[in-house]
Design a protein around this motif. Structure first.
Motif, PDB file in Angstrom:
ATOM      1  N   GLY A   6      73.422 172.470  31.338  1.00  0.00           N
ATOM      2  CA  GLY A   6      73.004 173.961  31.504  1.00  0.00           C
ATOM      3  C   GLY A   6      74.446 174.697  31.652  1.00  0.00           C
ATOM      4  O   GLY A   6      75.452 173.989  31.962  1.00  0.00           O
ATOM      5  N   GLU A   7      74.228 175.953  31.521  1.00  0.00           N
ATOM      6  CA  GLU A   7      75.041 176.840  31.630  1.00  0.00           C
ATOM      7  C   GLU A   7      74.748 177.655  33.059  1.00  0.00           C
ATOM      8  O   GLU A   7      73.754 177.974  33.180  1.00  0.00           O
ATOM      9  CB  GLU A   7      75.203 177.824  30.711  1.00  0.00           C
ATOM     10  CG  GLU A   7      75.858 177.307  29.318  1.00  0.00           C
ATOM     11  CD  GLU A   7      76.190 178.257  28.088  1.00  0.00           C
ATOM     12  OE1 GLU A   7      75.924 179.685  28.691  1.00  0.00           O
ATOM     13  OE2 GLU A   7      76.303 178.007  27.175  1.00  0.00           O
ATOM     14  N   PHE A   8      75.548 177.603  33.978  1.00  0.00           N
ATOM     15  CA  PHE A   8      75.330 178.235  35.330  1.00  0.00           C
ATOM     16  C   PHE A   8      76.287 179.306  35.675  1.00  0.00           C
ATOM     17  O   PHE A   8      77.266 179.429  35.335  1.00  0.00           O
ATOM     18  CB  PHE A   8      75.602 176.849  36.163  1.00  0.00           C
ATOM     19  CG  PHE A   8      74.746 175.734  35.917  1.00  0.00           C
ATOM     20  CD1 PHE A   8      73.173 175.842  36.167  1.00  0.00           C
ATOM     21  CD2 PHE A   8      75.334 174.653  35.754  1.00  0.00           C
ATOM     22  CE1 PHE A   8      72.503 174.471  35.901  1.00  0.00           C
ATOM     23  CE2 PHE A   8      74.284 173.613  35.453  1.00  0.00           C
ATOM     24  CZ  PHE A   8      73.047 173.462  35.503  1.00  0.00           C
ATOM     25  N   PRO A   9      75.410 180.277  36.343  1.00  0.00           N
ATOM     26  CA  PRO A   9      74.038 180.063  37.106  1.00  0.00           C
ATOM     27  C   PRO A   9      73.249 180.294  35.802  1.00  0.00           C
ATOM     28  O   PRO A   9      73.269 180.919  34.768  1.00  0.00           O
ATOM     29  CB  PRO A   9      74.057 181.463  37.936  1.00  0.00           C
ATOM     30  CG  PRO A   9      75.004 182.417  37.198  1.00  0.00           C
ATOM     31  CD  PRO A   9      76.392 181.541  36.647  1.00  0.00           C
ATOM     32  N   LEU A  10      72.034 179.496  36.183  1.00  0.00           N
ATOM     33  CA  LEU A  10      71.017 179.487  35.253  1.00  0.00           C
ATOM     34  C   LEU A  10      69.923 180.529  36.013  1.00  0.00           C
ATOM     35  O   LEU A  10      69.717 180.661  37.191  1.00  0.00           O
ATOM     36  CB  LEU A  10      69.985 178.245  35.288  1.00  0.00           C
ATOM     37  CG  LEU A  10      68.727 178.226  34.633  1.00  0.00           C
ATOM     38  CD1 LEU A  10      69.219 178.168  33.017  1.00  0.00           C
ATOM     39  CD2 LEU A  10      68.200 176.772  34.889  1.00  0.00           C
ATOM     40  N   ILE A  11      69.536 181.516  35.382  1.00  0.00           N
ATOM     41  CA  ILE A  11      68.481 182.600  35.917  1.00  0.00           C
ATOM     42  C   ILE A  11      67.297 182.302  35.737  1.00  0.00           C
ATOM     43  O   ILE A  11      66.684 182.052  34.572  1.00  0.00           O
ATOM     44  CB  ILE A  11      68.797 184.120  35.296  1.00  0.00           C
ATOM     45  CG1 ILE A  11      70.315 184.292  35.349  1.00  0.00           C
ATOM     46  CG2 ILE A  11      67.819 184.888  35.946  1.00  0.00           C
ATOM     47  CD1 ILE A  11      70.958 184.299  36.861  1.00  0.00           C
ATOM     48  N   VAL A  12      66.660 181.757  36.968  1.00  0.00           N
ATOM     49  CA  VAL A  12      65.061 181.544  36.681  1.00  0.00           C
ATOM     50  C   VAL A  12      64.274 182.720  37.422  1.00  0.00           C
ATOM     51  O   VAL A  12      64.546 183.355  38.128  1.00  0.00           O
ATOM     52  CB  VAL A  12      64.936 180.417  37.433  1.00  0.00           C
ATOM     53  CG1 VAL A  12      65.506 178.975  36.894  1.00  0.00           C
ATOM     54  CG2 VAL A  12      64.932 180.498  39.018  1.00  0.00           C
ATOM     55  N   THR A  28      70.650 174.126  45.414  1.00  0.00           N
ATOM     56  CA  THR A  28      70.476 174.971  44.083  1.00  0.00           C
ATOM     57  C   THR A  28      70.886 176.465  44.149  1.00  0.00           C
ATOM     58  O   THR A  28      71.049 176.909  43.076  1.00  0.00           O
ATOM     59  CB  THR A  28      69.290 174.571  43.373  1.00  0.00           C
ATOM     60  OG1 THR A  28      68.174 175.258  44.096  1.00  0.00           O
ATOM     61  CG2 THR A  28      68.924 173.289  43.124  1.00  0.00           C
ATOM     62  N   GLY A  29      70.534 177.026  45.270  1.00  0.00           N
ATOM     63  CA  GLY A  29      70.464 178.410  45.741  1.00  0.00           C
ATOM     64  C   GLY A  29      69.138 179.139  45.916  1.00  0.00           C
ATOM     65  O   GLY A  29      68.978 180.367  46.230  1.00  0.00           O
ATOM     66  N   ILE A  30      68.066 178.224  45.773  1.00  0.00           N
ATOM     67  CA  ILE A  30      66.638 178.835  46.300  1.00  0.00           C
ATOM     68  C   ILE A  30      65.883 177.498  46.794  1.00  0.00           C
ATOM     69  O   ILE A  30      65.861 176.556  46.229  1.00  0.00           O
ATOM     70  CB  ILE A  30      66.054 179.424  44.909  1.00  0.00           C
ATOM     71  CG1 ILE A  30      64.810 180.324  45.518  1.00  0.00           C
ATOM     72  CG2 ILE A  30      65.979 178.607  44.166  1.00  0.00           C
ATOM     73  CD1 ILE A  30      64.143 181.155  44.500  1.00  0.00           C
TER      74      ILE A  30
END
Length: 397
Positions: A179-185, A202-204
């Motif tokens: 993946g390319e991070f940050p991945l925006i979900v 992961t950040g959340i």
């Protein structure tokens, strides 16, 4: 083929396991010292040698392994895992079809039939978390099963086991494309920046999805919001997008500031209009009282155990005092969002912590909303301690 061993259950544990309880401990077994290699399949029998259940051996903080089937003829192999994953995918069909939410839990350990492993979905990527060496020994079968039954861009992993209970740093990429991070979900239309290649978190925290939605949709508009133990500021983002006049995010971790700025930025919110403070939460309470600051909403979501230079916090011992600190800086008729992820006690005891705080202060309150885990965090009904999340929206009288 996995090594297999037959071990008798102690009489006091046999009925519980036979009735569906999924966790085994060494205290529940006769001759537990025979268990050597983690990942070994254990055929559990009663004192007369009659089959009761089939489990695997894997040491984690909860116990020594998990029951996987009560069918003596069922093999624990890739096909078994595929059946569990197919059922899990079916249960989350609505989430997969919801473009407003692209991050959720696909597989929740014993709740989906295989304790010790969880799988989260982040917009095309699976993140597999392993909680023991025993369950990690099934990695090849899990990866092959995911490839057979699910569509994905890539798979990452977190190894959450070692002798000290610390996260093992490693290259977390497993399969597919990186993946390319940050991945925006997305979560209910809100953007969150996540990382699957940057340490344990992961950040959340996906288990708070419904709580963030409630804050955003029902409580935040026109309010001042204090988010303590704020991590990457996810509650603050939800509040700001819900129309809060201002948010204040407080966390001791130095990384929290940059991470919170990033979360505001990916939602097009000017972070300079918000307060983001790197400091000890308990020092902030003192500061707020000294400055006579009060907030319409105070969010308390501490870790189960935390230590700073001056304070040690344990949920089971200190939550009542934490509530008192929050009450002192919450406006009359304001809301305290009291949350804990401690599995060591239930909702009734948690409500007792809240009640004691108000009684000690001679204050009135009402509980206007309560939450536990969302449906994708599936809980085994025979393992109620698996429903660890407890959240109360407490309105000051």
């Amino acid at each position: 083929m996995k090594q297999q061993i037959t071990i008798k259950l102690k009489d006091k544990s046999k009925a519980e396991i036979a009735a569906g309880y999924p966790l085994i401990t060494k205290d529940s077994l006769e001759g537990a010292e025979r268990l050597q290699e983690e990942g070994t399949i254990i055929n559990l029998t009663d004192s007369k040698g009659r089959f009761v259940a089939k489990a695997y051996y894997g040491n984690q903080n909860k116990g020594a392994g998990w029951v996987l089937t009560r069918d003596e003829t069922e093999n624990i192999d890739q096909a078994f895992i595929e059946r569990k994953l197919i059922e899990a995918l079916r249960r989350r069909r609505d989430l997969f079809n919801n473009p407003e939410t692209t991050a959720f839990r696909l597989f929740n350990g014993e709740g989906d039939g295989f304790g010790g492993v969880i799988i989260d979905y982040y917009d095309g990527y699976f993140l597999v978390s392993w909680y023991s060496e025993g369950v990690y020994s099934f990695k090849e079968d899990f990866v092959a099963a995911l490839k057979n039954v699910a569509e994905f861009k890539g798979i990452y992993e977190k190894k959450r086991f070692d002798t000290k209970g610390q996260y093992i740093e490693d290259d977390d990429f497993v399969a597919g494309e990186r993946g390319e991070f940050p991945l925006i979900v997305k979560e209910n239309g809100v953007n969150y920046a996540v990382y699957m290649n940057d340490g344990a978190m992961t950040g959340i925290f996906l288990d708070q999805r419904e709580v963030r939605q409630a804050i955003k949709e029902k409580y935040a508009e026109g309010k001042t919001v204090l988010n303590t133990f704020s991590y990457t500021g996810a509650f603050s983002i939800a509040a700001a997008l819900g129309g809060a006049d201002k948010t204040t995010s407080v966390d001791l971790a130095k990384r929290s500031s940059a991470k919170t700025i990033e979360q505001f930025s990916v939602n097009g919110i000017d972070y300079e209009n918000q307060d983001i403070l790197v400091m000890d939460v308990f020092n902030y309470f003192k500061y707020a009282k000294r400055k006579e600051l009060k907030f319409d909403i105070v969010i308390l979501d501490p870790p189960s155990f935390a230590r700073s230079k001056k304070y040690t916090f344990s949920t089971s011992k200190d939550y009542t005092n934490l509530m008192k600190e929050a009450i002192a800086i919450t406006e009359d008729k304001g809301i305290i969002v009291a949350s804990t992820n401690s599995a060591s006690f239930g909702m009734k005891k948690f409500k007792g912590f809240i009640d004691r705080a108000f009684k000690d202060l001679g204050r009135k309150y009402s509980i206007v909303e309560e939450h536990s885990l969302p449906p994708d965090f599936r809980v085994d009904p025979k393992f109620k301690e698996g429903n660890y999340l407890k959240v109360l929206f407490v309105k000051l009288g």
